[in-house]
Design a protein around this motif. Structure first.
Motif, PDB file in Angstrom:
ATOM      1  N   VAL A 133       0.695  -0.987   0.081  1.00  0.00           N
ATOM      2  CA  VAL A 133      -0.187   0.231  -0.225  1.00  0.00           C
ATOM      3  C   VAL A 133       0.852   1.155   0.075  1.00  0.00           C
ATOM      4  O   VAL A 133       0.259   2.199  -0.479  1.00  0.00           O
ATOM      5  N   SER A 134       1.712   1.227   0.326  1.00  0.00           N
ATOM      6  CA  SER A 134       2.838   2.228   0.799  1.00  0.00           C
ATOM      7  C   SER A 134       3.483   3.212  -0.646  1.00  0.00           C
ATOM      8  O   SER A 134       3.619   3.556  -0.933  1.00  0.00           O
ATOM      9  N   LEU A 135       3.800   1.511  -0.754  1.00  0.00           N
ATOM     10  CA  LEU A 135       4.899   1.513  -2.332  1.00  0.00           C
ATOM     11  C   LEU A 135       2.975   2.573  -3.849  1.00  0.00           C
ATOM     12  O   LEU A 135       3.452   3.222  -4.750  1.00  0.00           O
ATOM     13  N   LEU A 159       3.651   5.710  -5.289  1.00  0.00           N
ATOM     14  CA  LEU A 159       3.486   5.510  -7.095  1.00  0.00           C
ATOM     15  C   LEU A 159       1.823   6.661  -7.353  1.00  0.00           C
ATOM     16  O   LEU A 159       2.848   7.360  -8.764  1.00  0.00           O
ATOM     17  N   ILE A 160       1.280   6.342  -6.800  1.00  0.00           N
ATOM     18  CA  ILE A 160       0.125   7.580  -7.144  1.00  0.00           C
ATOM     19  C   ILE A 160       0.411   8.856  -6.725  1.00  0.00           C
ATOM     20  O   ILE A 160       0.166   9.872  -7.805  1.00  0.00           O
ATOM     21  N   ALA A 161       1.600   9.429  -5.595  1.00  0.00           N
ATOM     22  CA  ALA A 161       1.680  10.774  -5.696  1.00  0.00           C
ATOM     23  C   ALA A 161       2.972  11.330  -6.596  1.00  0.00           C
ATOM     24  O   ALA A 161       3.072  12.307  -7.132  1.00  0.00           O
ATOM     25  N   LEU A 218       4.090  14.499 -11.294  1.00  0.00           N
ATOM     26  CA  LEU A 218       4.945  13.882 -12.361  1.00  0.00           C
ATOM     27  C   LEU A 218       3.232  14.433 -13.981  1.00  0.00           C
ATOM     28  O   LEU A 218       4.033  15.051 -14.908  1.00  0.00           O
ATOM     29  N   GLY A 219       2.493  15.194 -13.183  1.00  0.00           N
ATOM     30  CA  GLY A 219       1.503  15.141 -14.319  1.00  0.00           C
ATOM     31  C   GLY A 219       1.357  14.417 -15.596  1.00  0.00           C
ATOM     32  O   GLY A 219       0.671  14.675 -16.724  1.00  0.00           O
ATOM     33  N   ILE A 220       1.658  13.727 -15.158  1.00  0.00           N
ATOM     34  CA  ILE A 220       0.954  12.485 -16.320  1.00  0.00           C
ATOM     35  C   ILE A 220       0.126  12.055 -16.641  1.00  0.00           C
ATOM     36  O   ILE A 220      -0.994  12.147 -15.886  1.00  0.00           O
ATOM     37  N   SER A 251       3.302   4.729 -16.014  1.00  0.00           N
ATOM     38  CA  SER A 251       2.045   3.975 -15.647  1.00  0.00           C
ATOM     39  C   SER A 251       2.073   2.556 -16.323  1.00  0.00           C
ATOM     40  O   SER A 251       1.061   2.118 -15.141  1.00  0.00           O
ATOM     41  N   ILE A 252       3.024   1.764 -16.798  1.00  0.00           N
ATOM     42  CA  ILE A 252       3.042   0.045 -15.922  1.00  0.00           C
ATOM     43  C   ILE A 252       3.139   0.124 -14.782  1.00  0.00           C
ATOM     44  O   ILE A 252       2.206  -0.778 -14.327  1.00  0.00           O
ATOM     45  N   TYR A 253       4.218   0.646 -14.340  1.00  0.00           N
ATOM     46  CA  TYR A 253       4.959   0.359 -12.815  1.00  0.00           C
ATOM     47  C   TYR A 253       2.526   0.503 -12.287  1.00  0.00           C
ATOM     48  O   TYR A 253       2.547  -1.064 -10.959  1.00  0.00           O
TER      49      TYR A 253
END
Length: 147
Positions: free
Chosen positions: A2-4, A8-10, A15-17, A35-37
């Motif tokens: 969950v931390s990961l 990643l969401i942050a 990054l403004g993807i 995005s893949i990760y």
């Protein structure tokens, strides 16, 4: 896990993807890998949560496992819809489709699960089309003038 996922969401948001156009090689070297990760960690978090609930012998509030599987698939589709419709994130949606197809193949002996998964895969396919449309449509101001 969950931390990961939260990290990643942050980073994804920072990054403004899907919000800002990528410059230079950023699309291929940063945006798509992130995005893949993020897609795989999203799937893994959902799968791990289901494993933990199974490990602790959670009774599912009396609902059969197939019903909970459908709920989990809907949650995954809702996350996919957010990424597709708000970000046009094709790579993320492709990861979800790949994961759904893998679930369907692995769960072949269970027709209810396979049917649910293929229906979810079809819905994710529609979200993929929405992501492609969002990603590649040009705003009217950016279109070349006819003349």
């Amino acid at each position: 896990m969950v931390s990961l996922l939260l990290l990643l969401i942050a980073l994804y948001r920072r990054l403004g993807i899907g919000r800002e156009p990528a410059r230079g090689g950023a699309q291929w070297c940063v945006n798509i890998p992130f995005s893949i990760y993020l897609g795989w960690i999203s799937v893994a978090t959902i799968a791990n949560a289901a494993d933990v609930l199974d490990y602790v012998r959670w009774n599912g509030w009396g609902l059969p496992p197939e019903a909970w599987f459908a709920v989990v698939m809907v949650v995954a589709l809702l996350l996919t819809a957010v990424m597709s419709l708000t970000r046009g994130d094709i790579a993320y949606v492709l990861v979800i489709i790949w994961a759904f197809a893998g679930i369907a193949v692995k769960q072949a002996p269970y027709p209810v699960i396979v049917t649910t998964t293929w229906l979810a895969t079809g819905a994710a396919g529609l979200l993929l089309l929405a992501a492609v449309w969002r990603r590649f449509r040009q705003p009217a101001a950016a279109r070349p003038a006819r003349g």
